[in-house]
Motif scaffolding. Structure first.
Motif, short mmCIF file in Angstrom:
data_model
loop_
_atom_site.label_atom_id
_atom_site.label_comp_id
_atom_site.label_asym_id
_atom_site.label_seq_id
_atom_site.Cartn_x
_atom_site.Cartn_y
_atom_site.Cartn_z
N ILE A 1 99.16 18.44 -11.98
CA ILE A 1 99.31 18.36 -12.34
C ILE A 1 101.17 17.98 -12.35
N LEU A 2 101.42 18.24 -11.67
CA LEU A 2 103.20 17.55 -11.40
C LEU A 2 102.70 16.21 -10.08
N GLY A 3 101.40 16.87 -9.00
CA GLY A 3 101.21 15.14 -8.30
C GLY A 3 101.19 14.09 -8.91
N ILE A 4 99.99 14.54 -10.22
CA ILE A 4 99.35 13.26 -11.42
C ILE A 4 100.71 12.69 -11.51
N VAL A 5 101.77 13.66 -12.04
CA VAL A 5 103.19 13.19 -12.74
C VAL A 5 104.09 12.08 -11.86
N GLY A 6 104.54 12.37 -10.74
CA GLY A 6 105.00 12.03 -9.68
C GLY A 6 104.20 10.73 -9.28
N ALA A 7 103.26 10.79 -9.10
CA ALA A 7 102.06 9.48 -8.50
C ALA A 7 102.10 8.47 -9.63
N ILE A 8 101.72 9.13 -10.66
CA ILE A 8 102.15 7.51 -12.42
C ILE A 8 103.76 7.21 -12.00
N GLY A 9 104.50 8.19 -11.93
CA GLY A 9 106.40 7.62 -11.93
C GLY A 9 106.32 6.72 -10.72
N GLY A 10 106.21 7.23 -9.21
CA GLY A 10 106.11 6.85 -8.66
C GLY A 10 105.55 4.65 -8.45
N GLY A 11 104.83 5.09 -8.82
CA GLY A 11 103.87 3.82 -9.19
C GLY A 11 103.89 2.84 -10.19
N TYR A 12 104.53 3.18 -10.97
CA TYR A 12 106.00 2.64 -12.31
C TYR A 12 106.86 2.05 -11.45
N ILE A 13 107.80 2.94 -10.92
CA ILE A 13 109.16 2.47 -10.78
C ILE A 13 108.64 1.52 -9.44
N SER B 1 95.17 -1.48 -5.53
CA SER B 1 93.60 -0.65 -5.25
C SER B 1 94.00 0.45 -4.00
N PHE B 2 93.29 1.38 -3.74
CA PHE B 2 93.81 2.62 -2.78
C PHE B 2 93.64 1.93 -1.59
N ASN B 3 95.07 1.50 -1.31
CA ASN B 3 95.55 2.00 0.34
C ASN B 3 96.25 2.86 0.95
N LEU B 4 96.75 2.32 2.35
CA LEU B 4 98.05 3.58 2.48
C LEU B 4 99.15 3.77 1.64
N GLY B 5 99.75 1.94 1.31
CA GLY B 5 100.67 2.32 0.44
C GLY B 5 100.74 2.88 -0.65
N SER B 6 99.63 2.96 -1.39
CA SER B 6 99.71 3.54 -2.29
C SER B 6 99.73 4.63 -2.44
N LEU B 7 99.17 5.67 -1.42
CA LEU B 7 98.99 7.18 -1.33
C LEU B 7 100.45 7.25 -0.68
N ILE B 8 101.30 6.86 0.45
CA ILE B 8 102.55 7.38 0.33
C ILE B 8 103.60 7.30 -0.79
N ILE B 9 103.75 5.86 -1.85
CA ILE B 9 104.02 6.21 -3.21
C ILE B 9 103.69 7.31 -3.74
#
Length: 84
Positions: A34-46, A58-66
């Protein structure tokens, strides 16, 4: 990338963040996801809205790192708050 993609990335990012983070992580697997989902959404937005680093589409390495960085940040804050 839509919200559903960030949720899926968040599940993976939560797992990776818990594996990467040093120290004692007292959170359960479900809490970490759940914290990962929150962090991923927050990181993607920021990264896409505030910093304008790149359009994450898209799904790529940069998106995964963020997503992992966002999940690590949320997991760090959670561990600091819960270990008082």
């Amino acid at each position: 990338m839509g919200i559903l993609s960030w949720i899926i990335f968040g599940l993976l990012a939560g797992f990776l963040a818990k594996w990467i983070m040093p120290g004692d992580n007292n959170s359960s697997g479900i809490t970490t996801m759940i914290l990962g989902i929150v962090g991923a959404i927050g990181g993607g937005y920021i990264s896409s809205k505030l910093f304008g680093v790149a359009k994450i589409s898209s799904f790529n390495l940069g998106s995964l790192i963020i997503a992992v960085i966002g999940a690590m940040a949320v997991l760090f804050v959670y561990n600091k708050i819960s270990n008082r």
